[in-house]
Scaffold this motif. Sequence first.
Motif, mmCIF file in Angstrom:
data_model
loop_
_atom_site.group_PDB
_atom_site.id
_atom_site.type_symbol
_atom_site.label_atom_id
_atom_site.label_comp_id
_atom_site.label_asym_id
_atom_site.label_seq_id
_atom_site.Cartn_x
_atom_site.Cartn_y
_atom_site.Cartn_z
ATOM 1 N N GLY A 175 31.046 5.302 43.761
ATOM 2 C CA GLY A 175 29.671 5.649 44.106
ATOM 3 C C GLY A 175 29.183 6.873 43.361
ATOM 4 O O GLY A 175 28.029 6.934 42.935
ATOM 5 N N GLN A 176 30.048 7.850 43.194
ATOM 6 C CA GLN A 176 29.693 9.060 42.454
ATOM 7 C C GLN A 176 29.390 8.726 41.000
ATOM 8 O O GLN A 176 28.422 9.221 40.428
ATOM 9 C CB GLN A 176 30.822 10.088 42.546
ATOM 10 C CG GLN A 176 30.580 11.363 41.801
ATOM 11 C CD GLN A 176 29.469 12.209 42.386
ATOM 12 O OE1 GLN A 176 29.147 12.097 43.555
ATOM 13 N NE2 GLN A 176 28.868 13.028 41.565
ATOM 14 N N TYR A 177 30.180 7.870 40.387
ATOM 15 C CA TYR A 177 29.965 7.505 38.986
ATOM 16 C C TYR A 177 28.682 6.689 38.803
ATOM 17 O O TYR A 177 27.898 6.939 37.885
ATOM 18 C CB TYR A 177 31.153 6.716 38.433
ATOM 19 C CG TYR A 177 30.917 6.248 37.021
ATOM 20 C CD1 TYR A 177 30.930 7.151 35.959
ATOM 21 C CD2 TYR A 177 30.636 4.915 36.739
ATOM 22 C CE1 TYR A 177 30.682 6.741 34.672
ATOM 23 C CE2 TYR A 177 30.388 4.493 35.447
ATOM 24 C CZ TYR A 177 30.414 5.407 34.419
ATOM 25 O OH TYR A 177 30.153 4.987 33.136
ATOM 26 N N ILE A 178 28.459 5.724 39.677
ATOM 27 C CA ILE A 178 27.316 4.826 39.527
ATOM 28 C C ILE A 178 26.002 5.517 39.878
ATOM 29 O O ILE A 178 25.013 5.402 39.158
ATOM 30 C CB ILE A 178 27.500 3.563 40.399
ATOM 31 C CG1 ILE A 178 28.713 2.755 39.912
ATOM 32 C CG2 ILE A 178 26.246 2.698 40.410
ATOM 33 C CD1 ILE A 178 28.580 2.166 38.539
ATOM 34 N N SER A 179 25.952 6.231 40.990
ATOM 35 C CA SER A 179 24.659 6.737 41.472
ATOM 36 C C SER A 179 24.603 8.250 41.664
ATOM 37 O O SER A 179 23.622 8.751 42.218
ATOM 38 C CB SER A 179 24.304 6.045 42.783
ATOM 39 O OG SER A 179 25.286 6.324 43.751
ATOM 40 N N SER B 135 28.937 10.400 49.881
ATOM 41 C CA SER B 135 28.706 10.281 51.312
ATOM 42 C C SER B 135 29.942 10.759 52.059
ATOM 43 O O SER B 135 31.076 10.418 51.692
ATOM 44 C CB SER B 135 28.421 8.820 51.676
ATOM 45 O OG SER B 135 28.365 8.687 53.076
ATOM 46 N N THR B 136 29.735 11.540 53.108
ATOM 47 C CA THR B 136 30.865 11.997 53.915
ATOM 48 C C THR B 136 31.236 10.970 54.975
ATOM 49 O O THR B 136 32.275 11.094 55.617
ATOM 50 C CB THR B 136 30.549 13.336 54.601
ATOM 51 O OG1 THR B 136 29.375 13.183 55.389
ATOM 52 C CG2 THR B 136 30.334 14.435 53.557
ATOM 53 N N GLY C 270 39.557 7.581 48.776
ATOM 54 C CA GLY C 270 38.319 7.886 48.070
ATOM 55 C C GLY C 270 37.976 6.992 46.903
ATOM 56 O O GLY C 270 37.155 7.362 46.063
ATOM 57 N N LYS C 271 38.569 5.807 46.824
ATOM 58 C CA LYS C 271 38.289 4.899 45.710
ATOM 59 C C LYS C 271 36.806 4.531 45.661
ATOM 60 O O LYS C 271 36.166 4.614 44.612
ATOM 61 C CB LYS C 271 39.149 3.633 45.830
ATOM 62 C CG LYS C 271 40.644 3.893 45.789
ATOM 63 C CD LYS C 271 41.443 2.620 45.981
ATOM 64 C CE LYS C 271 41.235 1.965 47.323
ATOM 65 N NZ LYS C 271 41.816 2.675 48.454
#
Length: 70
Positions: A25-29, A33-34, A19-20
């Motif tokens: 992606g969670q932090y930036i935007s 996504s699954t 999950g790196k």
Amino acid sequence: MAIPQRTIKLVVIGAAGVGKTSIRGQYISQRFSTGYRATIGADFITKVVQVDEREGSEETERVTLQIWVH
């Protein structure tokens, strides 16, 4: 608008599929996504953030944050 004065490079290293890239992606935007697509080699993304200059001071500094995923 002030030009960022510093660049901070954060390198995220770990086993495949943990999950790196998803965390980045969670932090930036603020998206998750699954779907799974392996990162081949290394990849990076940048974000300009404001950080407090000193404790108790209202001054802020713009810093370019580079998040590398390997």
